[in-house]
Motif scaffolding. Structure first.
Motif, PDB file in Angstrom:
ATOM      1  N   PHE A 182      41.581  48.903  12.780  1.00 28.84           N
ATOM      2  CA  PHE A 182      42.283  49.317  13.991  1.00 28.84           C
ATOM      3  C   PHE A 182      41.261  49.908  14.945  1.00 28.84           C
ATOM      4  O   PHE A 182      40.522  50.823  14.593  1.00 28.84           O
ATOM      5  CB  PHE A 182      43.358  50.353  13.643  1.00 28.84           C
ATOM      6  CG  PHE A 182      44.166  50.789  14.840  1.00 28.84           C
ATOM      7  CD1 PHE A 182      45.132  49.960  15.372  1.00 28.84           C
ATOM      8  CD2 PHE A 182      43.952  52.027  15.424  1.00 28.84           C
ATOM      9  CE1 PHE A 182      45.878  50.357  16.486  1.00 28.84           C
ATOM     10  CE2 PHE A 182      44.686  52.429  16.529  1.00 28.84           C
ATOM     11  CZ  PHE A 182      45.651  51.598  17.065  1.00 28.84           C
ATOM     12  N   THR A 199      37.866  43.551  11.465  1.00 32.46           N
ATOM     13  CA  THR A 199      39.075  43.898  10.704  1.00 32.46           C
ATOM     14  C   THR A 199      39.205  45.415  10.674  1.00 32.46           C
ATOM     15  O   THR A 199      38.304  46.123  10.240  1.00 32.46           O
ATOM     16  CB  THR A 199      39.017  43.341   9.276  1.00 32.46           C
ATOM     17  OG1 THR A 199      37.831  43.774   8.637  1.00 32.46           O
ATOM     18  CG2 THR A 199      39.057  41.820   9.281  1.00 32.46           C
ATOM     19  N   GLU A 257      42.387  39.011   6.124  1.00 30.68           N
ATOM     20  CA  GLU A 257      41.132  39.710   6.439  1.00 30.68           C
ATOM     21  C   GLU A 257      39.942  38.971   5.827  1.00 30.68           C
ATOM     22  O   GLU A 257      38.941  38.703   6.502  1.00 30.68           O
ATOM     23  CB  GLU A 257      41.177  41.156   5.932  1.00 30.68           C
ATOM     24  CG  GLU A 257      42.130  42.047   6.711  1.00 30.68           C
ATOM     25  CD  GLU A 257      41.925  43.525   6.418  1.00 30.68           C
ATOM     26  OE1 GLU A 257      40.930  43.869   5.757  1.00 30.68           O
ATOM     27  OE2 GLU A 257      42.758  44.341   6.854  1.00 30.68           O
ATOM     28  N   GLY A 306      42.084  42.684  14.019  1.00 30.74           N
ATOM     29  CA  GLY A 306      43.342  42.924  13.315  1.00 30.74           C
ATOM     30  C   GLY A 306      43.122  43.550  11.956  1.00 30.74           C
ATOM     31  O   GLY A 306      42.012  43.586  11.433  1.00 30.74           O
ATOM     32  N   THR A 323      50.695  52.384  14.649  1.00 29.34           N
ATOM     33  CA  THR A 323      50.243  51.212  13.912  1.00 29.34           C
ATOM     34  C   THR A 323      50.631  49.935  14.650  1.00 29.34           C
ATOM     35  O   THR A 323      50.129  48.862  14.332  1.00 29.34           O
ATOM     36  CB  THR A 323      50.848  51.145  12.491  1.00 29.34           C
ATOM     37  OG1 THR A 323      52.269  50.966  12.593  1.00 29.34           O
ATOM     38  CG2 THR A 323      50.542  52.407  11.702  1.00 29.34           C
ATOM     39  N   GLY A 324      51.540  50.037  15.628  1.00 25.41           N
ATOM     40  CA  GLY A 324      51.984  48.829  16.322  1.00 25.41           C
ATOM     41  C   GLY A 324      52.740  49.151  17.604  1.00 25.41           C
ATOM     42  O   GLY A 324      52.654  50.250  18.150  1.00 25.41           O
ATOM     43  N   SER A 362      49.501  39.421   9.280  1.00 26.44           N
ATOM     44  CA  SER A 362      50.615  39.181   8.358  1.00 26.44           C
ATOM     45  C   SER A 362      51.174  37.786   8.614  1.00 26.44           C
ATOM     46  O   SER A 362      50.886  37.164   9.636  1.00 26.44           O
ATOM     47  CB  SER A 362      51.717  40.227   8.558  1.00 26.44           C
ATOM     48  OG  SER A 362      52.400  40.010   9.777  1.00 26.44           O
ATOM     49  N   GLY A 381      45.459  44.166   8.069  1.00 24.21           N
ATOM     50  CA  GLY A 381      46.702  43.847   7.363  1.00 24.21           C
ATOM     51  C   GLY A 381      46.428  43.228   6.016  1.00 24.21           C
ATOM     52  O   GLY A 381      45.617  43.744   5.234  1.00 24.21           O
ATOM     53  N   ASP A 382      47.064  42.083   5.756  1.00 21.90           N
ATOM     54  CA  ASP A 382      46.955  41.439   4.448  1.00 21.90           C
ATOM     55  C   ASP A 382      45.497  41.075   4.131  1.00 21.90           C
ATOM     56  O   ASP A 382      44.804  40.476   4.955  1.00 21.90           O
ATOM     57  CB  ASP A 382      47.800  40.158   4.405  1.00 21.90           C
ATOM     58  CG  ASP A 382      49.292  40.447   4.504  1.00 21.90           C
ATOM     59  OD1 ASP A 382      49.653  41.635   4.526  1.00 21.90           O
ATOM     60  OD2 ASP A 382      50.074  39.481   4.580  1.00 21.90           O
ATOM     61  N   SER A 387      46.080  41.347  16.475  1.00 20.84           N
ATOM     62  CA  SER A 387      47.346  41.231  15.755  1.00 20.84           C
ATOM     63  C   SER A 387      47.322  42.003  14.449  1.00 20.84           C
ATOM     64  O   SER A 387      46.257  42.231  13.861  1.00 20.84           O
ATOM     65  CB  SER A 387      47.608  39.744  15.441  1.00 20.84           C
ATOM     66  OG  SER A 387      48.789  39.575  14.689  1.00 20.84           O
ATOM     67  N   ARG A 388      48.519  42.399  14.023  1.00 21.22           N
ATOM     68  CA  ARG A 388      48.668  42.773  12.614  1.00 21.22           C
ATOM     69  C   ARG A 388      48.486  41.496  11.814  1.00 21.22           C
ATOM     70  O   ARG A 388      49.055  40.454  12.160  1.00 21.22           O
ATOM     71  CB  ARG A 388      50.066  43.367  12.383  1.00 21.22           C
ATOM     72  CG  ARG A 388      50.276  43.927  10.979  1.00 21.22           C
ATOM     73  CD  ARG A 388      51.638  44.595  10.836  1.00 21.22           C
ATOM     74  NE  ARG A 388      52.715  43.620  10.786  1.00 21.22           N
ATOM     75  CZ  ARG A 388      53.571  43.403  11.778  1.00 21.22           C
ATOM     76  NH1 ARG A 388      53.488  44.072  12.893  1.00 21.22           N
ATOM     77  NH2 ARG A 388      54.528  42.500  11.668  1.00 21.22           N
ATOM     78  N   LYS A 436      52.858  36.554  11.911  1.00 23.39           N
ATOM     79  CA  LYS A 436      52.088  36.262  13.115  1.00 23.39           C
ATOM     80  C   LYS A 436      51.576  34.826  13.177  1.00 23.39           C
ATOM     81  O   LYS A 436      50.831  34.465  14.088  1.00 23.39           O
ATOM     82  CB  LYS A 436      50.917  37.237  13.229  1.00 23.39           C
ATOM     83  CG  LYS A 436      51.347  38.700  13.295  1.00 23.39           C
ATOM     84  CD  LYS A 436      52.224  38.995  14.504  1.00 23.39           C
ATOM     85  CE  LYS A 436      52.593  40.459  14.613  1.00 23.39           C
ATOM     86  NZ  LYS A 436      53.377  40.756  15.830  1.00 23.39           N
TER      87      LYS A 436
END
Length: 488
Positions: free
Chosen positions: A364, A362, A344, A337, A22-23, A311, A339-340, A308-309, A314
């Motif tokens: 992965f 949006t 997104e 990216g 995931t990262g 969040s 995430g939140d 990026s994630r 970042k």
């Protein structure tokens, strides 16, 4: 064990590339062991066998693991990470610790029983060792999921001769994620309640997996020298700065590297047009291809990438504050990216507002990430904090110039070209503010547009920097040798 003897190391991580990611943790766990094996050391990896992992593997053994007074079966299967070193085939053995109830799920994290799932990992990794006949000198634990392994080794397993001389190193990849659970979690480990005190694992009324690693490991390290200093302050210490200060003599910083075999623009099969430092003019072909893919006008104009994630860490709120100002420039902006939902949804709305200037994906998508690194001219990382960061290292490798806020590993790897024209490799700013970020983006764009010959030299310099794991692995080896000689 004498210094410089071939070391035996068990690397324990929840994420390991290419199996589960995931990262950045996965990139480190999949790359550092390869470099250490190349140097002649016996390094093996233990990780959960998640549902998504379908690599070739063979059955090794199985055994019961007691979790909260119930028996769970651990099935050990062995796979490998194969690679070439000096034209020789090499491999890192990977032990997949399998349990249907705990790991046969769609995702890696965010389940109500995560404490059970990672307590099982810690116990099973230790109990596997005598059964497979591997007696490591060092167990290298990574992030909060593995913190209790350090506790178990010291509180329980060192009573047995097989474990007595094993030492632990605990790597903090991101202090923000701590694995704090209710006091009941003690029952998962079959240890006495005397561990639940502020001097050990108790953390504001919770059982902290991260704190277990910080208290019980022999040595602690994190993934950049600047982040070592930052986490000993209230601003970045996540309420653990006192403990980290107390253990400052056992605290080290080693900046991450990247795998130069996997991330190589000359041979990367994931990008449209391969290139190297001697053919950087071919880099534009990747830009044109990405423009088509993202539905953007195909033209030679500055492209800023961001992967990026999504969040708050970042610095994306700052970017959203200034996106309208950024879009006043004659540029294109491409974002990848997940995430939140707030971010997104927000960036998708900006994509609708600027359909000819913004591309947004949006989710992965590793191949798309490589195409963005290869296509972009500039790479933005406005992080609030960044333990190391790998995005800037990937971007430099692909001749894409980073724009970063100087924090953590970004401060250790990116240096402003307008402060140092001979050694600078990017554009930096210090304050966590949208105005400073915007000013630096505009400064970078002006440099790109008005200094073509200097820009070409900057790209070449970026691509010639050695951020490979070989350099960092030597520092880890020095740390391992310190650990072997250390008395707790």
């Amino acid at each position: 064990m004498r210094e410089n003897d071939n070391l035996k190391v068990l690397f324990v991580s929840v994420e390991v590339a290419p199996f589960a990611k995931t990262g950045g943790l996965a990139d480190v766990a999949g790359s550092l062991p390869k470099s250490l094996v190349s140097m002649g050391h016996d390094v093996r990896i233990a990780m959960p066998r998640f549902q998504q992992i379908n690599t070739d593997m063979k059955y090794i053994t199985d055994f019961p693991v007691i979790i909260n007074n119930r028996k769970e079966t651990c099935i050990v299967r062995e796979g490998e990470i194969g690679f070439k070193h000096d034209n020789e085939d090499k491999s890192v053995p990977v032990y997949f610790l399998d349990n249907y109830h705990l790991y046969d799920r769609e995702n890696i994290y965010c389940y109500l029983d995560d404490a059970d799932r990672f307590a099982f990992l810690c116990k099973a990794a230790l109990e596997m060792l005598p059964k497979i006949g591997f007696q490591p000198d060092i167990i290298h634990c990574n992030d909060w999921h593995t913190g209790p392994l350090c506790m178990l080794l010291n509180e329980k397993y060192k009573e047995y001769p097989f474990y007595k001389n094993m030492k632990t190193i605990f790597t903090i990849h991101n202090l923000e994620y701590q694995g704090n659970f209710s006091k009941d979690v003690i029952g998962l480990f079959n240890v006495g309640e005397d561990v639940f005190i502020p001097e050990k694992v108790e953390f504001y009324g919770t059982f902290s997996f991260m704190k277990a690693g910080l208290v019980y490991s022999d040595i602690i390290n994190t993934v950049s020298e600047t982040y070592v200093k930052e986490i000993q302050t209230p601003q970045y210490g996540e309420k653990l700065e006192g403990l980290l200060k107390k253990r400052s003599k056992d605290l080290y910083g080693i900046v991450n590297g990247i795998d130069y075999d996997v991330f190589n623009p000359k041979e990367d099969p994931r990008i449209v047009k391969n290139y190297d430092v001697n053919s950087i003019e071919l880099k534009k072909e990747n830009k044109f291809a990405l423009q088509k893919e993202m539905g953007l006008p195909v033209k030679d104009m500055p492209m800023i990438g961001l992967i990026s994630r999504l969040s708050s860490q970042k610095g994306l709120n700052l970017l959203m504050d200034e996106i309208d100002e950024i879009m006043k420039n004659d540029i294109q902006f491409v974002l990848l990216g997940a995430g939140d939902e707030y971010y997104e949804t927000g960036f998708k709305k900006f994509r609708e507002k600027y359909p000819k200037k913004m591309g947004v994906y949006t989710g992965f998508n590793a191949p798309l990430a490589q195409r963005i690194y290869a296509a972009s001219d500039l790479f933005l990382m406005p992080s609030r904090f960044e333990p190391c960061g790998l995005g800037q290292l990937f971007s430099l490798r692909y001749g894409t110039i980073p724009i970063v806020r100087s924090t953590g590993g970004l401060a250790d790897t990116v240096f402003d070209v307008e402060n140092d024209s001979k050694n600078g490799n990017g554009f930096t700013y210090t304050e966590f503010s949208s105005k400073d970020m915007l000013k630096t983006i505009n400064r970078a764009l002006k440099f790109y547009q008005t200094k073509p010959s200097e820009w070409k030299e900057l790209v070449k310099r970026a691509m010639n920097i050695d951020n490979s794991w070989d350099k960092s692995a030597i520092k880890y080896l020095e740390l391992y040798n310190k650990l072997i000689k250390k008395k707790r």
